[in-house]
Design an enzyme around this catalytic site. Sequence first.
Site, PDB file in Angstrom:
ATOM      1  N   GLY A 145       2.587   2.477  10.565  1.00 32.25           N
ATOM      2  CA  GLY A 145       3.539   3.571  10.381  1.00 32.25           C
ATOM      3  C   GLY A 145       4.235   4.004  11.650  1.00 32.25           C
ATOM      4  O   GLY A 145       4.868   5.059  11.696  1.00 32.25           O
ATOM      5  N   GLY A 192       2.895  -0.950   4.278  1.00 31.84           N
ATOM      6  CA  GLY A 192       3.035   0.446   3.873  1.00 31.84           C
ATOM      7  C   GLY A 192       4.489   0.806   3.658  1.00 31.84           C
ATOM      8  O   GLY A 192       5.081   0.543   2.609  1.00 31.84           O
ATOM      9  N   GLY A 193       5.116   1.384   4.677  1.00 32.67           N
ATOM     10  CA  GLY A 193       6.471   1.937   4.570  1.00 32.67           C
ATOM     11  C   GLY A 193       7.484   1.039   3.880  1.00 32.67           C
ATOM     12  O   GLY A 193       8.185   1.461   2.956  1.00 32.67           O
ATOM     13  N   GLU A 241      -5.391  -4.615  10.621  1.00 37.54           N
ATOM     14  CA  GLU A 241      -4.349  -3.608  10.802  1.00 37.54           C
ATOM     15  C   GLU A 241      -4.615  -2.816  12.084  1.00 37.54           C
ATOM     16  O   GLU A 241      -5.424  -1.879  12.083  1.00 37.54           O
ATOM     17  CB  GLU A 241      -4.344  -2.640   9.617  1.00 37.54           C
ATOM     18  N   ASN A 266       0.871  -1.180   0.000  1.00 38.26           N
ATOM     19  CA  ASN A 266       0.000   0.000   0.000  1.00 38.26           C
ATOM     20  C   ASN A 266       0.903   1.223   0.000  1.00 38.26           C
ATOM     21  O   ASN A 266       1.463   1.585   1.026  1.00 38.26           O
ATOM     22  CB  ASN A 266      -0.899  -0.017   1.243  1.00 38.26           C
ATOM     23  N   TRP A 267       1.033   1.836  -1.156  1.00 34.05           N
ATOM     24  CA  TRP A 267       1.964   2.971  -1.271  1.00 34.05           C
ATOM     25  C   TRP A 267       1.377   4.282  -0.754  1.00 34.05           C
ATOM     26  O   TRP A 267       2.074   5.296  -0.720  1.00 34.05           O
ATOM     27  CB  TRP A 267       2.399   3.137  -2.733  1.00 34.05           C
ATOM     28  N   LYS A 268       0.102   4.296  -0.438  1.00 38.46           N
ATOM     29  CA  LYS A 268      -0.545   5.538   0.035  1.00 38.46           C
ATOM     30  C   LYS A 268      -0.259   6.663  -0.952  1.00 38.46           C
ATOM     31  O   LYS A 268      -0.276   6.437  -2.156  1.00 38.46           O
ATOM     32  CB  LYS A 268      -0.077   5.865   1.451  1.00 38.46           C
ATOM     33  N   HIS A 306      -9.476   1.315   4.679  1.00 35.69           N
ATOM     34  CA  HIS A 306      -8.204   1.528   5.376  1.00 35.69           C
ATOM     35  C   HIS A 306      -8.433   2.502   6.540  1.00 35.69           C
ATOM     36  O   HIS A 306      -9.231   3.435   6.428  1.00 35.69           O
ATOM     37  CB  HIS A 306      -7.157   2.090   4.404  1.00 35.69           C
ATOM     38  N   GLU A 351      -6.816   4.914   7.602  1.00 33.20           N
ATOM     39  CA  GLU A 351      -6.604   6.333   7.292  1.00 33.20           C
ATOM     40  C   GLU A 351      -7.847   6.927   6.633  1.00 33.20           C
ATOM     41  O   GLU A 351      -8.195   8.081   6.882  1.00 33.20           O
ATOM     42  CB  GLU A 351      -5.361   6.486   6.409  1.00 33.20           C
ATOM     43  N   SER A 401       3.508  -1.997  10.258  1.00 34.43           N
ATOM     44  CA  SER A 401       4.960  -2.038  10.404  1.00 34.43           C
ATOM     45  C   SER A 401       5.555  -3.411  10.092  1.00 34.43           C
ATOM     46  O   SER A 401       6.477  -3.862  10.772  1.00 34.43           O
ATOM     47  CB  SER A 401       5.377  -1.550  11.804  1.00 34.43           C
TER      48      SER A 401
END
Length: 253
Positions: free
Chosen positions: A173, A233-234, A167, A9-11, A95, A97, A212
């Site tokens: 993150g 993500g990251g 999640e 998930n590159w956001k 998600h 966010e 993470s």
Amino acid sequence: MRRPILAANWKMHKTGAEATAFAKAFLPLVADAGEVDIVLAPPFTGLVPLAQTLGGSRVALAAQNVNPEEKGAFTGEIAPSMLVEIGCTYGIVGHSERRALYGETDDFVARKAAALLAHGILPIVCVGETLEEREAERAFDVIGAQLRGSLAAVPDERASEVVIAYEPVWAIGTGRTATPEIAQEVHAFVRKQLAQRFGAAAEAMRIQYGGSVKPDNVDTLMAQPDIDGALVGGASLDPEQFARIAKFESSGE
Ligand code: PEP
């Protein structure tokens, strides 16, 4: 046997050119990955360039969001048919966010998941509790309610096409990962809820962990019986790191 699914998930990261450069570096690294599904979810503007670079490869494309309507006056939104046209196989919905920053409700998430399924796109439905909810010992209540609400419009016979991503918000993150034991406990709970809703099909449903996930913790997470993949993500922004995650230990067995 559930086929593991590792999704990036590159956001709001990477331009189209950066997405293409990533794919060119990444594809050779995962050419020898095991029997797993590997998925990239770029921002909307990265979907077309990535579709061109990934075409015919083993790596699938996902959207990070979708609007449940077919078309109309919804400024800034993207319809499921537009994702089909580009070649998206998956779509992330719910998600944390989007729930926290854009006020998305379980009902809206349910409509998105159903719209994706109606267009042949596999939904990745995210659920997870905040730190406050975990500390108040409400995690299972929250996750149970999110699952009931977000999956309300999934037809029973389509259940096995749905991917759940657990999640915990406190792990996204933050560098703070749920221990494999905590993650497994929640995943087992999620599967039980899925069994109540969909019966035997729950055994075929894939449940990803997200929060993470890194090269150095993916192996122990993936060794848990009810963890069938990761939403990353990251660490997914770097081709070598995400390739290592996709090639988690035991994935080649
Ligand atoms: C995510 O955004 O879905 C996520 C899990 O992010 P990170 O891996 O950076 O915690």
